[in-house]
Scaffold this active site. Structure first.
Site, PDB file in Angstrom:
ATOM      1  N   TYR A  94       0.866  -1.182   0.000  1.00  0.00           N
ATOM      2  CA  TYR A  94       0.000   0.000   0.000  1.00  0.00           C
ATOM      3  C   TYR A  94       0.898   1.226   0.000  1.00  0.00           C
ATOM      4  CZ  TYR A  94      -3.422   3.437   1.749  1.00  0.00           C
ATOM      5  OH  TYR A  94      -4.234   4.540   1.905  1.00  0.00           O
ATOM      6  N   ASP A 118       9.394   2.774  -0.793  1.00  0.00           N
ATOM      7  CA  ASP A 118       8.376   3.443   0.022  1.00  0.00           C
ATOM      8  C   ASP A 118       8.695   3.114   1.483  1.00  0.00           C
ATOM      9  OD1 ASP A 118       4.719   3.447   0.212  1.00  0.00           O
ATOM     10  OD2 ASP A 118       6.274   4.242   1.539  1.00  0.00           O
ATOM     11  N   LYS A 163       5.083   9.513   8.414  1.00  0.00           N
ATOM     12  CA  LYS A 163       4.930   9.024   9.781  1.00  0.00           C
ATOM     13  C   LYS A 163       5.974   9.591  10.747  1.00  0.00           C
ATOM     14  CE  LYS A 163       2.591   4.936   7.970  1.00  0.00           C
ATOM     15  NZ  LYS A 163       1.188   4.972   8.399  1.00  0.00           N
TER      16      LYS A 163
HETATM   17  P1  KE4 Z   1      -0.537   8.531   4.421  1.00  0.00           P
HETATM   18  O1  KE4 Z   1      -1.061   9.215   3.171  1.00  0.00           O
HETATM   19  O2  KE4 Z   1      -1.619   7.727   5.127  1.00  0.00           O
HETATM   20  O3  KE4 Z   1       0.207   9.469   5.347  1.00  0.00           O
HETATM   21  O4  KE4 Z   1       0.563   7.479   3.955  1.00  0.00           O
HETATM   22  C1  KE4 Z   1       0.237   6.536   2.969  1.00  0.00           C
HETATM   23  C2  KE4 Z   1       1.180   5.343   3.091  1.00  0.00           C
HETATM   24  C3  KE4 Z   1       2.191   5.213   2.170  1.00  0.00           C
HETATM   25  N1  KE4 Z   1       3.067   4.179   2.234  1.00  0.00           N
HETATM   26  C4  KE4 Z   1       2.980   3.254   3.222  1.00  0.00           C
HETATM   27  C5  KE4 Z   1       3.965   2.122   3.258  1.00  0.00           C
HETATM   28  C6  KE4 Z   1       1.957   3.340   4.193  1.00  0.00           C
HETATM   29  O5  KE4 Z   1       1.853   2.395   5.157  1.00  0.00           O
HETATM   30  C7  KE4 Z   1       1.040   4.408   4.136  1.00  0.00           C
HETATM   31  C8  KE4 Z   1      -0.105   4.554   5.121  1.00  0.00           C
HETATM   32  N2  KE4 Z   1      -0.219   3.541   6.108  1.00  0.00           N
HETATM   33  C9  KE4 Z   1      -1.563   3.278   6.581  1.00  0.00           C
HETATM   34  C10 KE4 Z   1      -1.504   2.117   7.580  1.00  0.00           C
HETATM   35  N3  KE4 Z   1      -0.846   0.986   7.097  1.00  0.00           N
HETATM   36  C11 KE4 Z   1      -2.156   4.488   7.198  1.00  0.00           C
HETATM   37  C12 KE4 Z   1      -3.340   4.232   8.091  1.00  0.00           C
HETATM   38  C13 KE4 Z   1      -4.643   4.658   7.448  1.00  0.00           C
HETATM   39  O6  KE4 Z   1      -4.779   4.538   6.196  1.00  0.00           O
HETATM   40  O7  KE4 Z   1      -5.545   5.080   8.206  1.00  0.00           O
END
Ligand code: KE4
Length: 429
Positions: free
Chosen positions: A144, A239, A267
């Site tokens: 993801y 990523d 994060k």
């Molecule tokens: P954000 O746009 O949510 O800040 O980041 C996207 C993203 C990109 N790459 C990786 C490897 C990620 O894990 C994420 C976002 N992680 C999720 C949880 N696995 C965020 C939690 C959510 O979607 O509420």
């Protein structure tokens, strides 16, 4: 457990917010309960609006590697806010954080701050396409990279949690330019990348997958990926939104000794405020406006408040022994979890690397999306509810990571292990 206040707030929230939440996985639909609303958190303890407290293994999905409300982070935010929160103009804190990020990850010769992991990854693939003049993006099943159109193809995290095949609203023309192939499968990887007709601009990968649950790359996977992309002139994007500053100061690229062309971060670098970043080779990053023609912008990018929080957090993780201590604690915890799992005949696979881990309810090893999808999500739901009732806060999805922080001390971890064992005893297989 009293949850009246959460129930009221959830009913109210659903009147105004889709699903009552601002991010789908928080709705807890896959674990068979309604979400609890949080009032506050400190260290590794999270407290809901009804006063229930929990040992937190979500850490806001990764940022809280120091634990919640770390005094140095809070002080930095308080002090900075007094001088204004966003100027829409350069400030010294951006330079300081950029220097710190690039020092920690030498592959980042230049870095651009944005406001989320999604912004980071969508910008990185745009730059890769601009730099190569090619179109196709290769990702991996179950990984993801945020919710930008190009990534909602066999994506992990909330997409698989909710069983959404992809996402309506993403035009076929976009999806056609994203190829998703199995994680950890070197043969299919080589076959795909060597297909010159595919016009591949970049490969984007979670160097350790955290969004199908934790899946660790097989020993040669990342090295082969690097060799092939170098040979074929394909931009390799790591990523590291989860793994950056999580698995080591220099992230997974330091831990595995594989250097990407571009890296995406998020994060932890925001210290709990909205910050993402993408960076890498200067010759690629010089394509980014205003130096180059690839456009990317953001009102709040590099705002002093978020920069101050990120700086405060990175200063703490930069201290000698931080990762060694976290590694030691995580290894001990992992070992104790393995002992508990071994006591029961419940099909369970516990994947862990550093302070990120997942307990899969499945018999066979979990090495990719297909094997992760064999997990018994119903059993995970039981486990989740039992752990919550016992005062342990886990990700409300089988396909996410649990995180340890510097704030989890031995007492907290022993309590969590005790609750785990009592939860396993109550599982109905
Ligand atoms: P954000 O746009 O949510 O800040 O980041 C996207 C993203 C990109 N790459 C990786 C490897 C990620 O894990 C994420 C976002 N992680 C999720 C949880 N696995 C965020 C939690 C959510 O979607 O509420």
């Amino acid at each position: 457990m009293k949850t009246d206040r959460s129930a009221y707030l959830f009913a109210q929230a659903q009147k105004f917010i889709p699903g009552g939440v601002n991010s789908p996985v928080r709705a807890c639909r896959s674990v068979g309960c309604d979400p609890l609303f949080i009032k506050k958190a400190a260290g590794c303890i999270i407290t809901d609006v009804d006063g229930n407290t929990f040992i937190d293994f979500v850490g806001s999905w990764g940022p809280m590697i120091l634990g919640h409300a770390h005094p140095e982070v809070v002080e930095a935010i308080q002090k900075t806010a007094l001088d204004g929160t966003s100027f829409g103009a350069p400030c010294s804190l951006e330079v300081e954080l950029a220097e710190m990020v690039c020092a920690a990850m030498p592959s980042l010769q230049k870095v651009r701050f944005v406001n989320s992991g999604t912004e980071a990854t969508m910008s990185a693939i745009r730059v890769a396409r601009g730099y190569t003049g090619k179109k196709k993006v290769v990702k991996f099943d179950g990984c993801y990279h945020g919710h930008a159109d190009s990534f909602l193809v066999k994506a992990g995290s909330g997409v698989i949690t909710l069983g959404i095949p992809g996402s309506p609203g993403v035009p076929e023309e976009i999806v056609r330019n994203t190829l998703s192939i199995p994680y950890n499968d070197i043969a299919i990887l080589e076959h795909t990348l060597r297909d010159a007709s595919l016009d591949i601009a970049c490969v984007i990968v979670e160097p350790v997958a955290g969004n199908m649950g934790v899946v660790v790359p097989e020993i040669n996977f990342l090295r082969k990926l690097r060799a092939l992309t170098s040979e074929l002139g394909i931009v390799l994007i790591f990523d590291e939104v989860i793994t950056g500053f999580r698995l080591a100061l220099g992230g997974a690229q330091e831990r595995f000794g594989v250097t990407p062309d571009l890296t995406c971060l998020g994060k932890i670098i925001g210290g709990g405020l909205p910050v993402g970043a993408y960076g890498g080779k200067a010759e690629i990053m010089d394509m980014v406006a205003p130096d180059g023609p690839v456009y990317q912008a953001g009102t709040l990018s590099g705002n002093p408040l978020a920069m101050a929080a990120g700086l405060a957090m990175l200063k703490v993780v930069n201290r000698p022994g931080f990762y060694a201590d976290l590694e030691e604690k995580s290894a001990w915890f992992g070992g104790e979890m393995a002992k508990i799992v071994a006591k029961f005949s419940i099909p369970t696979v516990f994947n862990r690397i550093g302070s990120m881990m997942t307990c899969f309810f499945v018999k066979e090893p979990v090495t990719d999306f297909e094997s992760a999808m064999r997990a018994d999500t119903g059993l995970y739901g039981q486990y989740y509810r039992q752990m919550l009732a016992g005062g342990v806060w886990l990700a409300p999805s089988q396909f996410e990571a649990a995180f340890l922080s510097a704030a989890h001390d031995r007492e907290h971890l022993e309590k969590a292990l005790m609750v785990t064992e009592s939860s396993f005893k109550k599982l109905i297989v």
